[in-house]
Design an enzyme around this catalytic site. Structure first.
Site, PDB file in Angstrom:
ATOM      1  N   ARG A 270      34.063  34.512  55.014  1.00  0.00           N
ATOM      2  CA  ARG A 270      35.397  34.648  55.609  1.00  0.00           C
ATOM      3  C   ARG A 270      35.395  34.879  57.125  1.00  0.00           C
ATOM      4  NH1 ARG A 270      38.855  37.796  54.497  1.00  0.00           N
ATOM      5  NH2 ARG A 270      40.627  36.435  54.102  1.00  0.00           N
TER       6      ARG A 270
ATOM      7  N   GLU B 129      50.849  34.989  40.821  1.00  0.00           N
ATOM      8  CA  GLU B 129      49.442  34.567  40.700  1.00  0.00           C
ATOM      9  C   GLU B 129      48.563  35.235  41.756  1.00  0.00           C
ATOM     10  OE1 GLU B 129      49.692  30.375  41.352  1.00  0.00           O
ATOM     11  OE2 GLU B 129      50.334  29.956  39.320  1.00  0.00           O
TER      12      GLU B 129
ATOM     13  N   GLY C  27      45.443  36.828  43.619  1.00  0.00           N
ATOM     14  CA  GLY C  27      43.988  36.870  43.555  1.00  0.00           C
ATOM     15  C   GLY C  27      43.524  38.044  44.401  1.00  0.00           C
TER      16      GLY C  27
ATOM     17  N   CYS D  89      19.979  30.293  59.411  1.00  0.00           N
ATOM     18  CA  CYS D  89      19.514  29.669  60.658  1.00  0.00           C
ATOM     19  C   CYS D  89      20.659  29.023  61.430  1.00  0.00           C
ATOM     20  CB  CYS D  89      18.449  28.648  60.341  1.00  0.00           C
ATOM     21  SG  CYS D  89      17.109  29.390  59.420  1.00  0.00           S
ATOM     22  N   GLU D  90      21.659  29.795  61.761  1.00  0.00           N
ATOM     23  CA  GLU D  90      22.759  29.324  62.609  1.00  0.00           C
ATOM     24  C   GLU D  90      23.246  30.517  63.433  1.00  0.00           C
ATOM     25  OE1 GLU D  90      25.906  26.987  61.084  1.00  0.00           O
ATOM     26  OE2 GLU D  90      24.699  26.109  59.479  1.00  0.00           O
TER      27      GLU D  90
HETATM   28  N1  LLP Z   1      47.949  30.386  43.319  1.00  0.00           N
HETATM   29  C1  LLP Z   1      47.525  29.256  43.916  1.00  0.00           C
HETATM   30  C2  LLP Z   1      48.075  27.975  43.464  1.00  0.00           C
HETATM   31  C3  LLP Z   1      46.586  29.312  44.946  1.00  0.00           C
HETATM   32  O1  LLP Z   1      46.169  28.188  45.523  1.00  0.00           O
HETATM   33  C4  LLP Z   1      46.061  30.565  45.341  1.00  0.00           C
HETATM   34  C5  LLP Z   1      45.083  30.667  46.416  1.00  0.00           C
HETATM   35  C6  LLP Z   1      46.522  31.722  44.681  1.00  0.00           C
HETATM   36  C7  LLP Z   1      47.473  31.595  43.684  1.00  0.00           C
HETATM   37  C8  LLP Z   1      46.016  33.106  45.007  1.00  0.00           C
HETATM   38  O2  LLP Z   1      46.246  33.471  46.325  1.00  0.00           O
HETATM   39  P1  LLP Z   1      45.935  34.977  46.795  1.00  0.00           P
HETATM   40  O3  LLP Z   1      46.824  35.904  46.009  1.00  0.00           O
HETATM   41  O4  LLP Z   1      44.512  35.255  46.483  1.00  0.00           O
HETATM   42  O5  LLP Z   1      46.220  34.995  48.236  1.00  0.00           O
HETATM   43  N2  LLP Z   1      39.764  31.644  50.657  1.00  0.00           N
HETATM   44  C9  LLP Z   1      40.931  32.169  51.321  1.00  0.00           C
HETATM   45  C10 LLP Z   1      42.133  32.233  50.404  1.00  0.00           C
HETATM   46  C11 LLP Z   1      42.458  30.894  49.811  1.00  0.00           C
HETATM   47  C12 LLP Z   1      43.521  30.957  48.766  1.00  0.00           C
HETATM   48  C13 LLP Z   1      43.651  29.669  48.056  1.00  0.00           C
HETATM   49  N3  LLP Z   1      44.652  29.670  47.057  1.00  0.00           N
HETATM   50  C14 LLP Z   1      40.612  33.539  51.905  1.00  0.00           C
HETATM   51  O6  LLP Z   1      39.503  34.022  51.680  1.00  0.00           O
HETATM   52  O7  LLP Z   1      41.433  34.113  52.604  1.00  0.00           O
END
Ligand code: LLP
Length: 417
Positions: free
Chosen positions: A313, A274, A276, A343-344
């Site tokens: 981030r 999975e 992202g 404004c921070e």
């Molecule tokens: N599967 C599940 C169940 C997840 O909770 C996540 C991410 C992914 C897959 C995908 O993870 P990735 O391959 O993108 O690392 N906002 C944070 C990342 C939070 C990820 C949350 N869950 C950042 O910008 O580093």
């Protein structure tokens, strides 16, 4: 439309400075630009790296849910990791079938359970009481279970989603309770899942987490398995000097581990991932204009027309994002705090960053803005989210427009009673 010159930098395809400058000029700033060709490359190469015939990639759409990106990946046969009913609805509208979507909600409400069930997707549940509730409402259903693989890994503490301190997953030690619940409600466990963390730089930790899950994935415990889902977390470099992880050898290791597991299990199962970040992070740039320069006694500020609602981030995780001065890439180096218009005082993309000389009206490009930037955005200080541009086959198009001040205010007033 004009052609996006693609350059090759550290093995990856990057959009050229000239092209990005043209985008800024033509569409205005702030603006996100995504390299669709790189998104496709990242998606496709996973199938080369991981030689497993039943490999499926479920794109974690929380990273970037722009419909054009969802459609692009859907056309390649990707599935979807969805974490809310609205994500499911959007994926369905972008052409995904119910059976291509896995629904992994954290802290699911009863209402969400009913909505998602009506949409026809497979649930992935990670809490004993939620399994019980699901089983009582929908006895006899197929289900996937999310375990906590008891490995701590990930870029920073906020995105580590396993181990003793994590709220996620069923503990491996709770296996017998799980089996009782499954039996009580006549559930059919078709998949097992882990997601260890985001930005895992040590592939050995990922393999360890996989091994820990596979140890309980026996035919005695779970006779009806169709797939094992190892979640996301594949890291990409954010710093130009950071080395790329060798995913070709990591992929071979995964396939070998899984091959042995399937022989013991007695069936060739699906292997799901999975990702992202891996698919979209490097594709994206946030372009911004320098609105003013200011020297205070201690620091030199380059202030821009963007801010943390567009790229949170650095503020949230202390994350490093490389920033290029597109307008003066070869200028002499100086040290800047590169800040936004919020404004921070914390509204900074980078502090003490050595950059080629910045002048007012220069265009800066924040790199790796494809994942968790637009999608974690917001309207704080009431500025609209920037438009999004997607390039494909070297041609660009706007795939989401921004809103005028009037439209933004109208949309707020329309929701207010
Ligand atoms: N599967 C599940 C169940 C997840 O909770 C996540 C991410 C992914 C897959 C995908 O993870 P990735 O391959 O993108 O690392 N906002 C944070 C990342 C939070 C990820 C949350 N869950 C950042 O910008 O580093």
């Amino acid at each position: 439309m004009f052609r996006a010159a693609l350059g090759y930098l550290s093995g990856a395809m990057h959009l050229s400075n000239e092209f990005l400058l043209q985008c800024a000029k033509r569409y205005g700033t702030p603006i996100y630009v995504y390299n669709g060709d790189l998104i496709l490359q990242r998606y496709r190469e996973l199938f080369e790296f991981i030689p497993w015939p039943k490999l499926r990639v479920l794109y974690a759409m929380k990273a970037n849910y722009n419909p054009a990106i969802l459609t692009l990946l859907g056309e390649q046969g990707a599935g979807i990791d969805a974490v809310s009913p609205a994500e499911i609805v959007l994926a369905l509208k972008c052409g995904y079938q119910e059976n291509q979507i896995l629904f992994t909600a954290n802290n699911l409400t009863a209402r969400e359970m009913h909505v998602a069930h009506a949409l026809g997707v497979l649930f992935n549940i990670d809490t004993l009481s939620t399994i019980d509730r699901f089983g009582r409402i929908f006895p006899g259903s197929d289900l996937c279970l999310r375990f906590n693989p008891n490995v701590v890994a990930g870029d920073n503490a906020k995105v580590q989603t396993a181990g003793e301190a994590s709220k996620f997953g069923i503990l491996l030690s709770e296996l017998s309770t799980v089996k009782n619940l499954v039996k009580t409600h006549d559930l059919r466990i078709v998949g097992l899942h882990i997601h260890t963390g985001s930005g895992i730089k040590n592939p050995r930790k990922s393999l360890k987490a996989m091994q820990n899950l596979l140890e309980i994935a026996t035919p005695e415990n779970f006779p009806d398995l169709q797939f094992i889902d190892f979640g996301g977390g594949l890291a990409v470099p954010y710093h130009p000097e950071e080395e790329r992880i060798d995913y070709a050898s990591f992929g071979k290791n995964i396939a070998a581990l899984f091959g042995t597991f399937c022989e013991n299990y007695g069936r060739e199962l699906g292997l799901y991932l999975e990702p992202g970040k891996y698919i979209v992070a490097e594709s994206g740039y946030l372009l911004m204009e320098v609105t003013s320069l200011k020297n205070n006694q201690e620091r030199r500020f380059a202030n821009t027309d963007s801010g943390f609602p567009h790229l949170i981030r650095p503020v949230l995780y202390d994350a490093y994002h490389h920033i290029v001065n597109l307008s003066n890439p070869h200028g002499s180096l100086r040290t800047y705090d590169i800040c936004g218009n919020i404004c921070e005082s914390g509204d900074c993309f980078a502090s003490g960053r050595s950059m080629p000389k910045i002048r007012e009206e220069d265009i800066l490009a924040v790199q790796n803005a494809g994942a968790y930037c637009y999608s974690m955005g917001g309207l704080y200080n009431l500025r609209a989210m920037p438009a999004e541009i997607l390039t494909l086959n070297g041609k660009e198009r706007m795939v989401r427009r921004s809103s005028s001040e009037e439209e933004l205010v109208e949309s707020i007033l329309a929701e207010c009673l």
